[in-house]
Design an enzyme around this catalytic site. Structure first.
Site, PDB file in Angstrom:
ATOM      1  N   SER A 139       0.834  -1.195   0.000  1.00 44.25           N
ATOM      2  CA  SER A 139       0.000   0.000   0.000  1.00 44.25           C
ATOM      3  C   SER A 139       0.876   1.257   0.000  1.00 44.25           C
ATOM      4  CB  SER A 139      -0.867  -0.052   1.276  1.00 44.25           C
ATOM      5  OG  SER A 139      -1.608   1.119   1.453  1.00 44.25           O
ATOM      6  N   SER A 191      -5.287  13.639  -3.406  1.00 45.60           N
ATOM      7  CA  SER A 191      -6.088  14.854  -3.404  1.00 45.60           C
ATOM      8  C   SER A 191      -5.635  15.902  -2.406  1.00 45.60           C
ATOM      9  CB  SER A 191      -7.537  14.504  -3.134  1.00 45.60           C
ATOM     10  OG  SER A 191      -7.704  14.205  -1.771  1.00 45.60           O
ATOM     11  N   LYS A 250     -17.914  12.830  -6.683  1.00 52.28           N
ATOM     12  CA  LYS A 250     -17.027  13.976  -6.905  1.00 52.28           C
ATOM     13  C   LYS A 250     -17.298  14.544  -8.299  1.00 52.28           C
ATOM     14  CE  LYS A 250     -14.296  12.660  -3.001  1.00 52.28           C
ATOM     15  NZ  LYS A 250     -13.244  11.858  -2.412  1.00 52.28           N
TER      16      LYS A 250
HETATM   17  C1  PLP Z   1     -13.376  10.817  -1.256  1.00 52.86           C
HETATM   18  C2  PLP Z   1     -12.470   9.653  -1.446  1.00 52.86           C
HETATM   19  C3  PLP Z   1     -12.946   8.338  -1.364  1.00 52.86           C
HETATM   20  C4  PLP Z   1     -14.330   8.032  -0.901  1.00 52.86           C
HETATM   21  O1  PLP Z   1     -15.298   8.318  -1.860  1.00 52.86           O
HETATM   22  P1  PLP Z   1     -16.762   8.695  -1.343  1.00 52.86           P
HETATM   23  O2  PLP Z   1     -17.618   8.401  -2.524  1.00 52.86           O
HETATM   24  O3  PLP Z   1     -16.722  10.121  -0.931  1.00 52.86           O
HETATM   25  O4  PLP Z   1     -17.059   7.789  -0.183  1.00 52.86           O
HETATM   26  C5  PLP Z   1     -12.085   7.302  -1.678  1.00 52.86           C
HETATM   27  N1  PLP Z   1     -10.800   7.530  -2.028  1.00 52.86           N
HETATM   28  C6  PLP Z   1     -10.307   8.778  -2.082  1.00 52.86           C
HETATM   29  C7  PLP Z   1      -8.883   8.973  -2.469  1.00 52.86           C
HETATM   30  C8  PLP Z   1     -11.109   9.870  -1.776  1.00 52.86           C
HETATM   31  O5  PLP Z   1     -10.602  11.098  -1.789  1.00 52.86           O
END
Ligand code: PLP
Length: 415
Positions: A139, A191, A250
């Protein structure tokens, strides 16, 4: 004396307060059709118009007219909820269509929906660890909490490789027996820093040692690649990725999560993942909206180009004022503060004095000492929005005597 539960809760909260990282949620009302404008409700009962600078609705698809009308049609057509798990009456025709559309988006045989991206990661990694006897999960050290949770849930051995460090990954892989199953788990766009993984190199090393590749494209879906299939599509390496994971919440602008991969992989996860099996299916209304959104995004290269141009413009405007933009290769624009109390104070003042809404990003989302503001410009942020933001930051940086120019790279590297 019996146990004092409330005191235990207060003690835990007190620690968070003392470290200056107590989280306060902004009470927002997005103003449909006027993205990124919104109304904020304050504690004193008053309201203020603000510009949202930290939404993950990266393209404003959550207010796209065609998405909204698909959702309205669905609610009129089939009602509000799915009415059960996927097994017990919860599979609607919208679910079937969206899974086909997502498989096609990622150039895979099949896809599977989950109630969120978090659950998709948690469920899939946990289940993979149970299905593959003796598997080791390798990981990336900056992987998202949902992947970490999934890896823990599998209770198998794991190895952490230094962030985006392909040589370190190879060193670890080389120590393992050839016939042992291995999963290399990583993200495309990270992110909080906005950097992008060398997907091709990672996959090449993984394949050399016979590892299965698991890629979280949550911040890439809709935004990169000719049809919005993510960074792996942009780089032309989707065939080297065994499992793509994404979110509908998103860039797609709605809610939900998914994986895409081979027919066998998807069927196995569908058949064994507890948090897929024992939960009510996503509302068909959400699924209908996501379906419309994905269809639009497949044809939306000009929107993707505008999105990148807006991010580049904001980075340049901040750099011109000597503001400490962290080196980002993506649409995410992090500005370094390096202290949780300052970070929170600047975010409060941006909101109250300038109508700019950006959340402070503090520990545990990022390591202590690397606190930051994280801006996500969209194609709907105008030149005026950018100018107003940069002027506001410039004024606050001057007033609070915060550092400009060179970033303290030792601290960033220490992540
Ligand atoms: C936001 C996020 C998730 C989770 O996605 P959701 O649909 O908001 O639960 C998974 N991995 C990363 C890298 C994220 O930023």
């Amino acid at each position: 004396m019996t146990f004092n539960y409330q005191a235990a809760f207060q003690k835990a909260l007190g620690e968070v307060h003392a470290e200056g990282r107590y989280r306060v949620f902004a009470d927002l009302e997005r103003d449909c059709g006027r993205f990124p404008q919104a109304i904020i409700h304050k504690d004193d009962g008053s309201t203020q118009e603000i510009t949202v600078w930290c939404s993950n609705d990266y393209l404003g698809m959550g207010q796209h007219e065609a998405v909204l009308s698909a959702m309205k049609n669905a609610i009129d057509h089939v009602g509000a909820g799915a009415g059960g798990t996927r097994n017990i009456a919860g599979t609607t025709h919208y679910h079937v269509l969206l899974e086909k559309e997502l498989a096609d988006l990622h150039e895979k045989e099949a896809a599977l929906l989950f109630t969120s991206g978090y659950i998709a990661n948690e469920a899939t990694l946990t289940t993979l660890a149970k299905l593959l006897p003796g598997v080791v999960i390798l990981s990336d050290e900056l992987n998202h909490a949902s992947m970490i949770q999934g890896i823990r849930g599998g209770r198998g051995p794991k190895m952490i490789w230094r962030h985006n460090d392909v040589e370190h990954l190879e060193e670890l892989l080389a120590q393992l027996p050839e016939d042992q199953p291995k999963i290399v788990a990583f993200e495309s766009v990270y992110s909080m820093d906005g950097d992008i993984a060398p997907i091709e190199e990672i996959c090449r090393v993984a394949k050399k040692y016979g590892a299965f590749t698991y890629l979280d494209e949550v911040h890439g879906v809709g935004l990169y690649g000719l049809r919005g299939g993510g960074v792996a599509q942009r780089d032309g390496v989707l065939d080297m990725v065994d499992c793509v994971e994404g979110t509908l919440g998103k860039a797609i602008g709605v809610m939900g999560g998914y994986i895409a991969g081979s027919a066998e992989l998807v069927d196995a996860i569908r058949s064994f993942a507890s948090s897929f099996i024992f939960t009510t299916a996503l509302s068909p209304v959400l699924v209908a909206g996501a379906l419309q959104s994905v269809r639009i995004l497949k044809e939306a290269q000009s929107m993707r180009d505008e999105h990148q141009a807006r991010a580049a413009h904001l980075k340049m405007a901040l750099e011109e004022k000597g503001l400490p933009v962290m080196p980002s290769e993506s649409h995410i624009v992090p500005v370094f503060v390096g202290d949780p109390v300052h970070c929170k104070a600047i975010s409060d003042r941006l909101l109250n004095e300038f109508g700019v809404y950006v959340q402070p990003i503090n520990y545990p989302t990022v390591p202590k000492g690397t606190e930051r503001l994280r801006f996500s410009p969209t194609p709907l942020h105008t030149e005026e929005h950018v100018e107003h933001l940069v002027d506001a930051l410039d004024a606050l940086w001057a007033e609070c005597k915060l550092a400009r120019g060179e970033l303290p790279t030792d601290r960033i590297a220490a992540q």
